[in-house]
Design a protein around this motif. Structure first.
Motif, PDB file in Angstrom:
ATOM      1  N   PHE A   9      45.394   3.021  24.804  1.00 46.28           N
ATOM      2  CA  PHE A   9      44.208   3.344  25.069  1.00 46.28           C
ATOM      3  C   PHE A   9      43.606   4.613  24.725  1.00 46.28           C
ATOM      4  N   CYS A  32      43.102   0.676  21.319  1.00 51.60           N
ATOM      5  CA  CYS A  32      41.341   0.773  21.937  1.00 51.60           C
ATOM      6  C   CYS A  32      41.119   2.108  21.636  1.00 51.60           C
ATOM      7  N   SER A  34      36.779   4.174  21.129  1.00 55.62           N
ATOM      8  CA  SER A  34      35.395   4.197  21.253  1.00 55.62           C
ATOM      9  C   SER A  34      34.962   4.524  19.927  1.00 55.62           C
ATOM     10  N   TYR A  53      40.150  -3.124  19.765  1.00 53.05           N
ATOM     11  CA  TYR A  53      39.041  -3.070  20.833  1.00 53.05           C
ATOM     12  C   TYR A  53      38.434  -1.753  20.749  1.00 53.05           C
ATOM     13  N   SER A  55      36.346  -1.646  23.517  1.00 56.19           N
ATOM     14  CA  SER A  55      36.055  -1.446  25.183  1.00 56.19           C
ATOM     15  C   SER A  55      37.376  -1.483  25.931  1.00 56.19           C
ATOM     16  N   PHE A  56      37.543  -0.579  26.936  1.00 53.80           N
ATOM     17  CA  PHE A  56      38.496  -0.565  27.798  1.00 53.80           C
ATOM     18  C   PHE A  56      38.766  -1.753  28.492  1.00 53.80           C
ATOM     19  N   ASP A  57      37.490  -2.315  28.885  1.00 54.77           N
ATOM     20  CA  ASP A  57      37.553  -3.625  29.949  1.00 54.77           C
ATOM     21  C   ASP A  57      38.213  -4.966  29.148  1.00 54.77           C
ATOM     22  N   GLU A  58      37.566  -4.960  27.727  1.00 57.03           N
ATOM     23  CA  GLU A  58      38.452  -5.680  27.146  1.00 57.03           C
ATOM     24  C   GLU A  58      39.892  -5.776  26.543  1.00 57.03           C
ATOM     25  N   ILE A  60      42.202  -4.443  28.570  1.00 61.10           N
ATOM     26  CA  ILE A  60      42.996  -4.950  29.761  1.00 61.10           C
ATOM     27  C   ILE A  60      42.977  -6.180  30.009  1.00 61.10           C
ATOM     28  N   GLU A  61      42.101  -7.035  29.198  1.00 62.69           N
ATOM     29  CA  GLU A  61      42.170  -8.598  29.300  1.00 62.69           C
ATOM     30  C   GLU A  61      42.961  -9.015  28.268  1.00 62.69           C
ATOM     31  N   HIS A  62      43.501  -8.325  27.577  1.00 61.99           N
ATOM     32  CA  HIS A  62      44.232  -8.753  26.173  1.00 61.99           C
ATOM     33  C   HIS A  62      45.481  -9.806  26.672  1.00 61.99           C
TER      34      HIS A  62
END
Length: 72
Positions: A9, A32, A34, A53, A55-58, A60-62
């Motif tokens: 990230f 990731c 921006s 990605y 988005s950080f939220d996306e 961490i769901e990888h």
């Protein structure tokens, strides 16, 4: 030795660490940032291309992600 599936990230500072992690046997599976221009540039440089990605939220769901470098 087990290969660790790594996400990064922040590709400003994080891109500087890519070679080190690859040398240690990590597999970079997700990146990731921006900034889509920076994200695409790093993605293009990598031979085995990770998932991208903005988005950080996306990130961490990888699925399968085992570790993360937060370099923002």
């Amino acid at each position: 030795m087990k290969t660790v599936k790594l996400g990064i990230f922040g590709l400003g500072r994080g891109a500087d660490s890519l070679e080190s992690f690859l040398h240690c046997g990590a597999e970079i599976v997700a990146i990731c940032d921006s900034d889509p221009v920076r994200l695409n540039a790093v993605w293009e440089e990598m031979g085995k291309r990770p998932t991208c990605y903005t988005s950080f939220d996306e990130l961490i769901e990888h699925k399968g992600l085992e570790a993360m470098l937060i370099a923002n």
